[in-house]
Design an enzyme around this catalytic site. Sequence first.
Site, short mmCIF file in Angstrom:
data_model
loop_
_atom_site.label_atom_id
_atom_site.label_comp_id
_atom_site.label_asym_id
_atom_site.label_seq_id
_atom_site.Cartn_x
_atom_site.Cartn_y
_atom_site.Cartn_z
N GLY A 89 0.83 -1.19 0.00
CA GLY A 89 0.00 0.00 0.00
C GLY A 89 0.86 1.24 0.00
O GLY A 89 2.07 1.17 0.31
N LYS A 95 0.04 0.39 7.33
CA LYS A 95 0.62 -0.94 7.38
C LYS A 95 1.45 -1.15 8.65
O LYS A 95 1.28 -2.15 9.36
CB LYS A 95 1.48 -1.18 6.13
N GLU A 229 9.16 -3.85 5.79
CA GLU A 229 10.02 -3.32 4.74
C GLU A 229 11.45 -3.87 4.84
O GLU A 229 12.41 -3.14 5.08
CB GLU A 229 10.03 -1.79 4.77
#
Length: 319
Positions: A89, A95, A229
Amino acid sequence: MPDTTVQTGTPFQDLPAARAARSEDPQSAAVDYSGTVAKDLAYVEHEPGVHKPDPILVADNVTRRFGGIAAVDVGHFEIERHGITALIGPNGAGKTTFFNLMTGFDKPDTGTWQFDGNDLASVSSEKVARMGMVRTFQLTKVMNRLTVLDNMLIGAPDQPGEGMLRSLFPMLWKSREKEIITQAESLLDRFLLLKKKDDYAGSLSGGQRKLLEMARALMSNPQLVMLDEPMAGVNPALKQSLLDHIVALRDEGTSVLFVEHDMNMVRHIADWVTVMAEGKIVAEGPPRDVMNDPAVVDAYLGAHANIDLGDDSVLQDVE
């Protein structure tokens, strides 16, 4: 061997028979988690908040507001066991906040969520980790003034030598300490960090810190690893190594949920993709289908993502 081919939307109650038929295959000496997850997800409709055949994490009506802004507003969310699920997103979609809520680093305003059938409401982050759900951070959390090996040892559970009284009696904890050190060195070797074990963690590059954090997360033998990430700030030379490690986790039976903006990575390793925008789940499905979903393109790039910005007539139409 009986035909176990199914169509999208087949009732989940048929799964036990299909799995039993696959397990009887004499050519299957080891569990192929990648193939099993792919076949099981073939039952699942490609729509937001859809139910999965064998979920390990389930969340319902989870919301988190900051002032007047709804950072997270998730009606229903599930992660398939033994699969690699990508949570994607745009920036500000919620997130990382959702990660924090699921792992006990923040408390939601409303909602319930369960990990492997256990309710996690009001469970602290350290207890969540002991239950088998661990996470890494977008900004790596390593102890810079400890050695790489000491950083690894911190992540190991069941260390009797940590108790004040037991620490006075080495015979009670020496054997366990040797087991932990052996496990840590094995993981460091796997993540190509063994030669750095006596170096301070603060001397590592950004990519090496990502590897260290992922390796440390595995010290507790988790069932679910949540990576925030993992490719952010990583040297391209280390990206393939990280990709290989994430796939290896799935091949060993560990479930993986990761947040990522690198769509090539998502496309190549994810079994399932969930898309968040403005705190909500807006799309779900296999990578190829999700990448072509108009709602996903709009969430990332806006409604005019495909226009030719060199065409003046287009600018007039937009105005």
